[in-house]
Motif scaffolding. Structure first.
Motif, PDB file in Angstrom:
ATOM      1  N   VAL A   1      19.141  90.637  58.609  1.00 54.80           N
ATOM      2  CA  VAL A   1      20.393  91.216  58.103  1.00 54.80           C
ATOM      3  C   VAL A   1      20.941  92.300  59.023  1.00 54.80           C
ATOM      4  O   VAL A   1      22.035  92.818  58.776  1.00 54.80           O
ATOM      5  CB  VAL A   1      20.207  91.804  56.685  1.00 54.80           C
ATOM      6  N   LYS A   2      20.202  92.634  60.055  1.00 51.65           N
ATOM      7  CA  LYS A   2      20.621  93.711  60.956  1.00 51.65           C
ATOM      8  C   LYS A   2      21.976  93.386  61.578  1.00 51.65           C
ATOM      9  O   LYS A   2      22.208  92.268  62.035  1.00 51.65           O
ATOM     10  CB  LYS A   2      19.557  93.895  62.037  1.00 51.65           C
ATOM     11  N   GLY A   3      22.856  94.376  61.548  1.00 47.83           N
ATOM     12  CA  GLY A   3      24.194  94.184  62.087  1.00 47.83           C
ATOM     13  C   GLY A   3      25.191  93.626  61.092  1.00 47.83           C
ATOM     14  O   GLY A   3      26.398  93.630  61.352  1.00 47.83           O
ATOM     15  N   ARG A   4      24.705  93.153  59.953  1.00 44.35           N
ATOM     16  CA  ARG A   4      25.593  92.599  58.925  1.00 44.35           C
ATOM     17  C   ARG A   4      25.564  93.422  57.639  1.00 44.35           C
ATOM     18  O   ARG A   4      26.579  93.512  56.944  1.00 44.35           O
ATOM     19  CB  ARG A   4      25.190  91.158  58.592  1.00 44.35           C
ATOM     20  N   PHE A   5      24.429  93.998  57.317  1.00 37.57           N
ATOM     21  CA  PHE A   5      24.263  94.778  56.081  1.00 37.57           C
ATOM     22  C   PHE A   5      24.178  96.265  56.426  1.00 37.57           C
ATOM     23  O   PHE A   5      23.628  96.643  57.473  1.00 37.57           O
ATOM     24  CB  PHE A   5      22.988  94.371  55.344  1.00 37.57           C
TER      25      PHE A   5
ATOM     26  N   TYR B   1      23.728 101.939  47.690  1.00 38.79           N
ATOM     27  CA  TYR B   1      24.633 100.844  47.986  1.00 38.79           C
ATOM     28  C   TYR B   1      24.041  99.916  49.044  1.00 38.79           C
ATOM     29  O   TYR B   1      23.210 100.321  49.858  1.00 38.79           O
ATOM     30  CB  TYR B   1      25.966 101.374  48.509  1.00 38.79           C
ATOM     31  N   LEU B   2      24.515  98.678  49.019  1.00 38.21           N
ATOM     32  CA  LEU B   2      24.232  97.741  50.097  1.00 38.21           C
ATOM     33  C   LEU B   2      25.520  96.986  50.392  1.00 38.21           C
ATOM     34  O   LEU B   2      25.950  96.143  49.592  1.00 38.21           O
ATOM     35  CB  LEU B   2      23.112  96.770  49.735  1.00 38.21           C
ATOM     36  N   GLN B   3      26.148  97.325  51.505  1.00 40.92           N
ATOM     37  CA  GLN B   3      27.350  96.618  51.951  1.00 40.92           C
ATOM     38  C   GLN B   3      26.899  95.401  52.739  1.00 40.92           C
ATOM     39  O   GLN B   3      26.188  95.548  53.744  1.00 40.92           O
ATOM     40  CB  GLN B   3      28.223  97.530  52.809  1.00 40.92           C
ATOM     41  N   MET B   4      27.318  94.237  52.299  1.00 41.59           N
ATOM     42  CA  MET B   4      26.902  92.992  52.933  1.00 41.59           C
ATOM     43  C   MET B   4      28.123  92.287  53.498  1.00 41.59           C
ATOM     44  O   MET B   4      29.018  91.888  52.746  1.00 41.59           O
ATOM     45  CB  MET B   4      26.185  92.101  51.918  1.00 41.59           C
ATOM     46  N   ASN B   5      28.164  92.148  54.801  1.00 44.99           N
ATOM     47  CA  ASN B   5      29.263  91.481  55.496  1.00 44.99           C
ATOM     48  C   ASN B   5      28.757  90.218  56.181  1.00 44.99           C
ATOM     49  O   ASN B   5      27.558  90.045  56.370  1.00 44.99           O
ATOM     50  CB  ASN B   5      29.885  92.416  56.522  1.00 44.99           C
ATOM     51  N   SER B   6      29.691  89.366  56.549  1.00 48.77           N
ATOM     52  CA  SER B   6      29.352  88.117  57.259  1.00 48.77           C
ATOM     53  C   SER B   6      28.232  87.374  56.540  1.00 48.77           C
ATOM     54  O   SER B   6      27.252  86.945  57.164  1.00 48.77           O
ATOM     55  CB  SER B   6      28.946  88.432  58.702  1.00 48.77           C
ATOM     56  N   LEU B   7      28.395  87.214  55.258  1.00 49.02           N
ATOM     57  CA  LEU B   7      27.340  86.598  54.462  1.00 49.02           C
ATOM     58  C   LEU B   7      27.131  85.143  54.847  1.00 49.02           C
ATOM     59  O   LEU B   7      28.072  84.425  55.214  1.00 49.02           O
ATOM     60  CB  LEU B   7      27.669  86.717  52.977  1.00 49.02           C
ATOM     61  N   LYS B   8      25.875  84.725  54.738  1.00 52.64           N
ATOM     62  CA  LYS B   8      25.468  83.365  55.078  1.00 52.64           C
ATOM     63  C   LYS B   8      24.839  82.712  53.846  1.00 52.64           C
ATOM     64  O   LYS B   8      24.313  83.419  52.975  1.00 52.64           O
ATOM     65  CB  LYS B   8      24.442  83.399  56.206  1.00 52.64           C
ATOM     66  N   PRO B   9      24.841  81.398  53.785  1.00 44.80           N
ATOM     67  CA  PRO B   9      24.198  80.729  52.646  1.00 44.80           C
ATOM     68  C   PRO B   9      22.736  81.148  52.468  1.00 44.80           C
ATOM     69  O   PRO B   9      22.254  81.224  51.331  1.00 44.80           O
ATOM     70  CB  PRO B   9      24.326  79.247  52.999  1.00 44.80           C
ATOM     71  N   GLU B  10      22.068  81.447  53.550  1.00 42.53           N
ATOM     72  CA  GLU B  10      20.667  81.858  53.458  1.00 42.53           C
ATOM     73  C   GLU B  10      20.486  83.257  52.887  1.00 42.53           C
ATOM     74  O   GLU B  10      19.357  83.692  52.644  1.00 42.53           O
ATOM     75  CB  GLU B  10      19.964  81.751  54.813  1.00 42.53           C
TER      76      GLU B  10
END
Length: 124
Positions: A63-67, A79-88
């Motif tokens: 998740v490094k670089g995306r969360f 908080y957990l901001q989650m960007n560029s989410l993937k099906p996995e």
């Protein structure tokens, strides 16, 4: 005793974003190490990210670089901001606290307080 309640989960398409929140009640929240874990169906619970009482952060490679993990001690909220989410990334997400002190751990046994979880589903 700290109690944790997660929110913010939902369904999103791949590439989308979600922000998870974890509201904490109880004493000394600001002094606790806090973490996010996730568990996909049929898989073991895995560590995602942690933040120390002083704001130091760490992330799983997946998740490094995306969360981005953050905490607002005035609001007793993680908080957990989650960007560029993937099906996995699809899983039940849990926040956790270590009220016993010591160094922040990436292991499940390093946390003694857990929320009930919030579901994140990412479709392709």
């Amino acid at each position: 005793q700290v109690q944790l309640v997660e929110s913010g989960g939902g369904s999103v398409q791949a590439g989308g974003s979600l922000r998870l929140s974890c509201a904490a009640s109880g004493y000394a929240y600001s002094s606790y190490c806090m973490g996010w874990f996730r568990q996909a169906p049929g898989k073991e619970r895995e560590w995602v990210s942690l933040i120390s009482a002083y704001g130091g952060t760490s992330y799983a490679d997946s998740v490094k670089g995306r969360f981005t993990i953050s905490r607002d001690n005035a609001k007793n909220t993680l908080y957990l901001q989650m960007n560029s989410l993937k099906p996995e990334d699809t899983a039940m997400y849990y926040c956790a606290a270590d009220s016993r002190g010591g160094y922040c751990s990436t292991r499940i046994r390093g946390y003694n307080v857990w929320g009930q979880g919030t579901q994140v589903t990412v479709s392709s």
